[in-house]
Scaffold this active site. Structure first.
Site, PDB file in Angstrom:
ATOM      1  N   ASN A 251       6.393  -4.065  -2.397  1.00 16.28           N
ATOM      2  CA  ASN A 251       4.935  -4.151  -2.494  1.00 16.28           C
ATOM      3  C   ASN A 251       4.579  -5.487  -3.136  1.00 16.28           C
ATOM      4  O   ASN A 251       4.734  -5.665  -4.341  1.00 16.28           O
ATOM      5  CB  ASN A 251       4.424  -2.978  -3.344  1.00 16.28           C
ATOM      6  CG  ASN A 251       2.919  -3.031  -3.558  1.00 16.28           C
ATOM      7  OD1 ASN A 251       2.225  -3.822  -2.926  1.00 16.28           O
ATOM      8  ND2 ASN A 251       2.420  -2.188  -4.450  1.00 16.28           N
ATOM      9  N   TRP A 252       4.115  -6.411  -2.299  1.00 21.97           N
ATOM     10  CA  TRP A 252       3.852  -7.772  -2.793  1.00 21.97           C
ATOM     11  C   TRP A 252       2.507  -7.876  -3.518  1.00 21.97           C
ATOM     12  O   TRP A 252       2.185  -8.942  -4.072  1.00 21.97           O
ATOM     13  CB  TRP A 252       3.894  -8.772  -1.634  1.00 21.97           C
ATOM     14  CG  TRP A 252       5.257  -8.957  -1.043  1.00 21.97           C
ATOM     15  CD1 TRP A 252       6.444  -8.503  -1.555  1.00 21.97           C
ATOM     16  CD2 TRP A 252       5.589  -9.650   0.169  1.00 21.97           C
ATOM     17  NE1 TRP A 252       7.496  -8.868  -0.740  1.00 21.97           N
ATOM     18  CE2 TRP A 252       6.995  -9.581   0.332  1.00 21.97           C
ATOM     19  CE3 TRP A 252       4.846 -10.331   1.133  1.00 21.97           C
ATOM     20  CZ2 TRP A 252       7.658 -10.161   1.412  1.00 21.97           C
ATOM     21  CZ3 TRP A 252       5.506 -10.901   2.215  1.00 21.97           C
ATOM     22  CH2 TRP A 252       6.893 -10.823   2.347  1.00 21.97           C
ATOM     23  N   LYS A 253       1.725  -6.826  -3.457  1.00 22.40           N
ATOM     24  CA  LYS A 253       0.415  -6.801  -4.135  1.00 22.40           C
ATOM     25  C   LYS A 253      -0.403  -8.059  -3.794  1.00 22.40           C
ATOM     26  O   LYS A 253      -0.318  -8.561  -2.684  1.00 22.40           O
ATOM     27  CB  LYS A 253       0.598  -6.635  -5.647  1.00 22.40           C
ATOM     28  CG  LYS A 253       1.514  -5.470  -5.994  1.00 22.40           C
ATOM     29  CD  LYS A 253       1.423  -5.076  -7.425  1.00 22.40           C
ATOM     30  CE  LYS A 253       2.509  -4.055  -7.734  1.00 22.40           C
ATOM     31  NZ  LYS A 253       2.371  -3.448  -9.036  1.00 22.40           N
TER      32      LYS A 253
ATOM     33  N   HIS B  26      -1.726   4.370  -4.118  1.00 16.95           N
ATOM     34  CA  HIS B  26      -1.039   3.617  -5.183  1.00 16.95           C
ATOM     35  C   HIS B  26      -1.870   3.714  -6.465  1.00 16.95           C
ATOM     36  O   HIS B  26      -3.102   3.688  -6.417  1.00 16.95           O
ATOM     37  CB  HIS B  26      -0.873   2.153  -4.763  1.00 16.95           C
ATOM     38  CG  HIS B  26       0.029   1.392  -5.680  1.00 16.95           C
ATOM     39  ND1 HIS B  26      -0.397   0.922  -6.904  1.00 16.95           N
ATOM     40  CD2 HIS B  26       1.334   1.049  -5.576  1.00 16.95           C
ATOM     41  CE1 HIS B  26       0.619   0.311  -7.506  1.00 16.95           C
ATOM     42  NE2 HIS B  26       1.684   0.372  -6.713  1.00 16.95           N
TER      43      HIS B  26
ATOM     44  N   GLU C  18      -2.647   1.683  -8.664  1.00 17.26           N
ATOM     45  CA  GLU C  18      -3.623   0.594  -8.874  1.00 17.26           C
ATOM     46  C   GLU C  18      -4.884   0.821  -8.047  1.00 17.26           C
ATOM     47  O   GLU C  18      -5.981   0.457  -8.468  1.00 17.26           O
ATOM     48  CB  GLU C  18      -2.969  -0.765  -8.570  1.00 17.26           C
ATOM     49  CG  GLU C  18      -2.005  -1.155  -9.679  1.00 17.26           C
ATOM     50  CD  GLU C  18      -0.886  -2.090  -9.264  1.00 17.26           C
ATOM     51  OE1 GLU C  18      -0.965  -2.689  -8.168  1.00 17.26           O
ATOM     52  OE2 GLU C  18       0.086  -2.203 -10.028  1.00 17.26           O
TER      53      GLU C  18
ATOM     54  N   GLU D 220       5.770   7.243  -8.610  1.00 14.30           N
ATOM     55  CA  GLU D 220       5.593   6.041  -9.416  1.00 14.30           C
ATOM     56  C   GLU D 220       4.883   6.389 -10.717  1.00 14.30           C
ATOM     57  O   GLU D 220       3.644   6.459 -10.754  1.00 14.30           O
ATOM     58  CB  GLU D 220       4.749   5.016  -8.656  1.00 14.30           C
ATOM     59  CG  GLU D 220       5.376   4.532  -7.374  1.00 14.30           C
ATOM     60  CD  GLU D 220       4.932   3.115  -7.058  1.00 14.30           C
ATOM     61  OE1 GLU D 220       5.801   2.244  -6.978  1.00 14.30           O
ATOM     62  OE2 GLU D 220       3.715   2.873  -6.941  1.00 14.30           O
TER      63      GLU D 220
ATOM     64  N   GLY E 160       5.104  -2.187 -13.384  1.00 15.87           N
ATOM     65  CA  GLY E 160       4.850  -3.539 -13.885  1.00 15.87           C
ATOM     66  C   GLY E 160       5.060  -3.703 -15.376  1.00 15.87           C
ATOM     67  O   GLY E 160       4.659  -4.718 -15.946  1.00 15.87           O
TER      68      GLY E 160
ATOM     69  N   SER F 280       9.168  -0.604 -12.102  1.00 17.78           N
ATOM     70  CA  SER F 280      10.116  -1.512 -12.747  1.00 17.78           C
ATOM     71  C   SER F 280      11.549  -1.350 -12.240  1.00 17.78           C
ATOM     72  O   SER F 280      12.509  -1.420 -13.019  1.00 17.78           O
ATOM     73  CB  SER F 280      10.050  -1.351 -14.271  1.00 17.78           C
ATOM     74  OG  SER F 280       8.749  -1.693 -14.731  1.00 17.78           O
TER      75      SER F 280
ATOM     76  N   GLY G 229       7.811  -3.489  -6.848  1.00 25.20           N
ATOM     77  CA  GLY G 229       6.757  -4.486  -7.000  1.00 25.20           C
ATOM     78  C   GLY G 229       7.347  -5.837  -7.364  1.00 25.20           C
ATOM     79  O   GLY G 229       7.816  -6.584  -6.509  1.00 25.20           O
ATOM     80  N   GLY G 230       7.373  -6.131  -8.663  1.00 23.69           N
ATOM     81  CA  GLY G 230       7.786  -7.457  -9.162  1.00 23.69           C
ATOM     82  C   GLY G 230       9.087  -7.978  -8.568  1.00 23.69           C
ATOM     83  O   GLY G 230       9.157  -9.136  -8.131  1.00 23.69           O
TER      84      GLY G 230
END
Ligand code: PEP
Length: 256
Positions: A11-13, A99, A101, A171, A177, A216, A237-238
């Protein structure tokens, strides 16, 4: 070995630009070609504006493309909306729905998440339904209650046929994150609970549905997480923004 083949999704957000994402994909294609994955499926989720570019570049590569969101309506006077049909048109097959977010920053309710899930299904897109508890809910020992509620809102509307083929991502909100992943045991406990909840709908559906862990995930903790019976891959993500760390996670999933 589980009957479920692993899946790793990046997930590159809201990160990158045309040039940096092109470079990321070049790196990823090189890293993954060296791995010759046979079991593990790999997906990337760029921002809307780069979906077409990324899908074009990945044509024939075996790496799938998904969207981070979709509008719940099919078409029409929805300024700023992006429909499931449009996503298909530019080469998407998967969509993240719910998600945390989106639930938090855009106040997406369980009902809206379910509307989006249904919209994906009606257009033949595969939804990845994200569920997860906040730190406060975990401290109150409400984790299983929260995630099963988030899942059941969807399953009770769409039923067995409507859910079959979808993917779940567990999640925990406190792990996204933050650098603080759930332990493999914490993840396994929740994944097993989600699978039990699906089994109330149908035992076979429960056995074949993939449940990803997200929060994470790194090349360092992936092997232990994927060693858990009910963890079928990861939503990353990251660590998906660096080709080598994302490829290491894919390798860990392939070998799990
Ligand atoms: C995510 O955004 O879905 C996620 C899991 O992020 P991170 O891996 O950075 O925690």
């Amino acid at each position: 070995m589980s009957e479920r083949d692993p899946l790793v999704a990046g997930n590159w957000k809201m990160n990158g630009d045309a040039s940096s994402l092109d470079g990321l994909l070049d790196g990823l294609l090189t890293e993954l070609s060296g791995l010759a994955l046979r079991r593990c499926s790999v997906l990337v989720f760029p921002s809307y504006v780069y979906l077409g570019q990324v899908a074009q570049k990945l044509l024939g590569s075996g790496i799938g493309v998904g969207s981070q969101d979709v509008d719940q309506r099919a078409q029409g006077a929805v300024t700023g909306g992006v429909s499931a049909d449009m996503l298909k048109d530019v080469g998407c097959r998967f969509v993240l729905v719910g998600h945390s977010e989106r639930r938090t920053l855009f106040a997406e309710s369980d009902k809206l998440v379910t509307d989006k899930f249904e919209q994906c299904r009606s257009q033949g897109l595969v939804p990845i339904i994200c569920v997860g508890e906040t730190l406060e809910e975990r401290r109150q020992d409400r984790t299983i209650e929260v995630v099963t509620r988030q899942l059941k809102v969807v399953t009770s509307r769409v039923g067995l046929a409507g859910f079959d083929g979808a993917v779940i991502a567990y999640e925990p909100v406190w792990a996204i994150g933050t650098g603080e992943s759930a332990t493999p045991e914490q993840a396994e406990e929740v994944h097993a609970g989600l699978r039990r909840s699906l089994a109330e709908l149908d035992e076979n559906l429960s056995c074949r549905t993939r449940i990803l862990y997200g929060g994470s995930v790194t090349a360092d903790n992936a092997v232990a997480l994927f060693g858990m019976e009910n963890v079928d891959g990861a939503l990353v993500g990251g660590a998906s923004l660096k080709a080598n760390s994302f490829a290491e996670i894919c390798k860990a999933a392939e070998e799990s």
